[in-house]
Design an enzyme around this catalytic site. Structure first.
Site, PDB file in Angstrom:
ATOM      1  N   PRO A  66      -3.535 -34.052  15.052  1.00 51.76           N
ATOM      2  CA  PRO A  66      -2.523 -34.915  15.678  1.00 51.76           C
ATOM      3  C   PRO A  66      -2.290 -36.274  15.012  1.00 51.76           C
ATOM      4  CG  PRO A  66      -3.985 -33.961  17.338  1.00 51.76           C
ATOM      5  CD  PRO A  66      -4.574 -33.626  16.006  1.00 51.76           C
ATOM      6  N   THR A  95       1.163 -35.125   9.921  1.00 58.32           N
ATOM      7  CA  THR A  95       1.903 -36.344   9.604  1.00 58.32           C
ATOM      8  C   THR A  95       0.938 -37.484   9.860  1.00 58.32           C
ATOM      9  OG1 THR A  95       3.913 -35.281  10.386  1.00 58.32           O
ATOM     10  CG2 THR A  95       3.998 -37.662  10.061  1.00 58.32           C
ATOM     11  N   LYS A 169       8.153 -37.630   4.350  1.00 56.30           N
ATOM     12  CA  LYS A 169       8.157 -37.115   5.731  1.00 56.30           C
ATOM     13  C   LYS A 169       8.587 -38.200   6.721  1.00 56.30           C
ATOM     14  CE  LYS A 169       6.914 -34.871   9.514  1.00 56.30           C
ATOM     15  NZ  LYS A 169       7.849 -33.937  10.146  1.00 56.30           N
ATOM     16  N   LYS A 238       4.111 -41.841  17.330  1.00 56.63           N
ATOM     17  CA  LYS A 238       3.127 -42.114  16.264  1.00 56.63           C
ATOM     18  C   LYS A 238       3.818 -42.134  14.911  1.00 56.63           C
ATOM     19  CE  LYS A 238       1.739 -38.660  14.307  1.00 56.63           C
ATOM     20  NZ  LYS A 238       1.313 -37.399  13.735  1.00 56.63           N
TER      21      LYS A 238
HETATM   22  P1  NAD Z   1      -1.006 -30.048  18.532  1.00 57.06           P
HETATM   23  O1  NAD Z   1      -1.508 -31.127  19.406  1.00 57.06           O
HETATM   24  O2  NAD Z   1      -0.284 -28.884  19.106  1.00 57.06           O
HETATM   25  O3  NAD Z   1      -2.221 -29.451  17.650  1.00 57.06           O
HETATM   26  C1  NAD Z   1      -3.295 -30.203  17.178  1.00 57.06           C
HETATM   27  C2  NAD Z   1      -4.536 -29.313  17.209  1.00 57.06           C
HETATM   28  O4  NAD Z   1      -5.627 -30.067  16.667  1.00 57.06           O
HETATM   29  C3  NAD Z   1      -4.943 -28.895  18.624  1.00 57.06           C
HETATM   30  O5  NAD Z   1      -5.180 -27.505  18.662  1.00 57.06           O
HETATM   31  C4  NAD Z   1      -6.227 -29.683  18.884  1.00 57.06           C
HETATM   32  O6  NAD Z   1      -7.148 -29.011  19.729  1.00 57.06           O
HETATM   33  C5  NAD Z   1      -6.764 -29.814  17.477  1.00 57.06           C
HETATM   34  N1  NAD Z   1      -7.699 -30.907  17.271  1.00 57.06           N
HETATM   35  C6  NAD Z   1      -7.615 -32.182  17.728  1.00 57.06           C
HETATM   36  N2  NAD Z   1      -8.656 -32.911  17.286  1.00 57.06           N
HETATM   37  C7  NAD Z   1      -9.414 -32.068  16.534  1.00 57.06           C
HETATM   38  C8  NAD Z   1     -10.603 -32.230  15.792  1.00 57.06           C
HETATM   39  N3  NAD Z   1     -11.238 -33.409  15.727  1.00 57.06           N
HETATM   40  N4  NAD Z   1     -11.121 -31.160  15.147  1.00 57.06           N
HETATM   41  C9  NAD Z   1     -10.482 -29.955  15.210  1.00 57.06           C
HETATM   42  N5  NAD Z   1      -9.354 -29.743  15.885  1.00 57.06           N
HETATM   43  C10 NAD Z   1      -8.816 -30.792  16.533  1.00 57.06           C
HETATM   44  O7  NAD Z   1      -0.101 -30.788  17.434  1.00 57.06           O
HETATM   45  P2  NAD Z   1       1.044 -30.143  16.515  1.00 57.06           P
HETATM   46  O8  NAD Z   1       2.332 -30.265  17.210  1.00 57.06           O
HETATM   47  O9  NAD Z   1       0.566 -28.829  15.987  1.00 57.06           O
HETATM   48  O10 NAD Z   1       1.074 -31.219  15.320  1.00 57.06           O
HETATM   49  C11 NAD Z   1       0.070 -31.255  14.311  1.00 57.06           C
HETATM   50  C12 NAD Z   1       0.544 -32.215  13.239  1.00 57.06           C
HETATM   51  O11 NAD Z   1       1.791 -31.730  12.703  1.00 57.06           O
HETATM   52  C13 NAD Z   1       0.822 -33.627  13.751  1.00 57.06           C
HETATM   53  O12 NAD Z   1       0.420 -34.557  12.781  1.00 57.06           O
HETATM   54  C14 NAD Z   1       2.313 -33.636  13.972  1.00 57.06           C
HETATM   55  O13 NAD Z   1       2.845 -34.948  13.883  1.00 57.06           O
HETATM   56  C15 NAD Z   1       2.791 -32.729  12.856  1.00 57.06           C
HETATM   57  N6  NAD Z   1       4.070 -32.046  13.085  1.00 57.06           N
HETATM   58  C16 NAD Z   1       4.353 -31.417  14.270  1.00 57.06           C
HETATM   59  C17 NAD Z   1       5.570 -30.763  14.433  1.00 57.06           C
HETATM   60  C18 NAD Z   1       5.949 -30.049  15.718  1.00 57.06           C
HETATM   61  O14 NAD Z   1       7.128 -29.641  15.844  1.00 57.06           O
HETATM   62  N7  NAD Z   1       5.046 -29.848  16.662  1.00 57.06           N
HETATM   63  C19 NAD Z   1       6.482 -30.727  13.374  1.00 57.06           C
HETATM   64  C20 NAD Z   1       6.153 -31.331  12.172  1.00 57.06           C
HETATM   65  C21 NAD Z   1       4.940 -31.997  12.039  1.00 57.06           C
END
Ligand code: NAD
Length: 296
Positions: A66, A95, A169, A238
């Site tokens: 995250p 990101t 990004k 963020k």
């Molecule tokens: P999310 O919250 O769905 O997934 C994050 C995962 O990380 C969760 O499964 C959580 O349990 C895990 N996690 C958290 N802390 C952890 C740790 N210390 N060790 C191991 N696992 C851990 O988030 P997301 O939407 O998948 O986004 C992930 C990244 O991608 C972010 O940086 C976000 O900004 C970026 N992003 C998201 C999207 C989107 O549409 N959701 C699009 C582009 C970029």
């Protein structure tokens, strides 16, 4: 075949990891959520059991986490990816901003560090069509990383400097978030004046007002009032703040970024920490004197 580690199996990480598996790669996975790990194990991945083991056993490690603070701790922390041994290649798909990319590269001189944030949402991650913006060493990129990234999306190498992908990004996210905010404002005005929202979106999508919000976000999540596009408002905030901090440090004014930040803060205040970023629409509706809870 290279042993690949995948840390962070959330909305984006899970489908990206699944696409590496489908291509036949041996995949070690970890997440703080046992359910998230179980879902990937059911598809053929092996559970690493810890972040440290993932780093110790894998040649290439991907992270999809995250926030920058979580990525920093997961990589450099006492039980992190590089605590027992370290992979040859580390690729952060989160990101997490250019500053963290530079920090990781400086802290890990023996690891080829790449920043490779993605764009295209959950649908793009599932269909392996996400755009991937990469910063890091060219030769290892071409030899090792690019073939793997092509299995999960469409990579572009932006430069060797750590953070080149993250900078790209943040620029993209500014445009995407401004598109949501301006669409929310235009739609609220039209609805207030008595126009039909579905007809408005159909017209915008064949007119010069078309953008990623009119094309994807409104049809899927705002018109049906589901507000479940799949990107948390907290993560969008963020990203916006990462951009504003970087731009301020570079002496570049981004007034539209400040407006988007304000919209996201108000979205989180109104809808709570789990809010989807498409709920920005409700803020503009309320400001226009409409009732977002009565489907406007
Ligand atoms: P999310 O919250 O769905 O997934 C994050 C995962 O990380 C969760 O499964 C959580 O349990 C895990 N996690 C958290 N802390 C952890 C740790 N210390 N060790 C191991 N696992 C851990 O988030 P997301 O939407 O998948 O986004 C992930 C990244 O991608 C972010 O940086 C976000 O900004 C970026 N992003 C998201 C999207 C989107 O549409 N959701 C699009 C582009 C970029």
């Amino acid at each position: 075949m290279t042993t690949i580690g995948f840390l962070g199996l959330g909305r984006m990480g899970a489908p990206m990891a699944a696409n590496l598996l489908k291509a036949g790669h041996k995949l070690l996975v970890h997440d703080v959520s046992a359910d998230a790990v179980a879902a990937l194990v059911a598809q053929g991945a092996e559970a690493a059991g810890s972040t440290a083991v993932l780093g110790e056993r894998c040649d290439v490690v991907f992270t999809s986490l995250p926030t920058p603070a979580i990525v920093r701790e997961a990589v450099l922390g006492a039980d992190g990816v590089c605590s027992r041994g370290h992979p040859r290649v580390l690729c952060d798909l989160s990101t997490s901003g250019p500053q963290l990319a530079a920090e990781l590269a400086a802290a890990l001189p023996d690891v080829a560090c790449f920043d490779a944030p993605v764009s295209g949402g959950i649908k793009g991650a599932v269909e392996a069509t996400i755009s991937i913006m990469v910063g890091g060493p060219q030769v290892i990129y071409t030899e090792t990383l690019e073939p793997l990234l092509k299995l999960i999306g469409k990579p572009t190498h932006m430069g060797e400097a750590p953070g080149a992908g993250q900078t790209m990004k943040l620029v993209n996210n500014l445009l995407g978030a401004v598109a949501i905010a301006v669409t929310a404002e235009g739609m609220a005005f039209g609805i207030k004046q008595g126009l039909d929202p579905a007809k408005m979106i159909a017209v915008l999508n064949q007119s010069t007002g078309i953008n990623s919000a009119t094309r994807d976000k409104w049809p899927r999540s705002v018109l049906p009032r589901s507000f479940d596009f799949g990107f948390a408002a907290a993560l969008s905030l963020k990203d916006t703040r990462l951009l504003l901090d970087e731009a301020a440090a570079a002496g570049v004014p981004l007034p539209l970024g400040g407006i988007v930040e304000d919209y996201l803060v108000r979205t989180l205040e109104r809808e709570g920490p789990q809010a989807d970023f498409t709920a920005i629409a409700k803020i503009a509706e309320e400001a226009a004197g409409l009732d977002p809870e009565r489907a406007v």
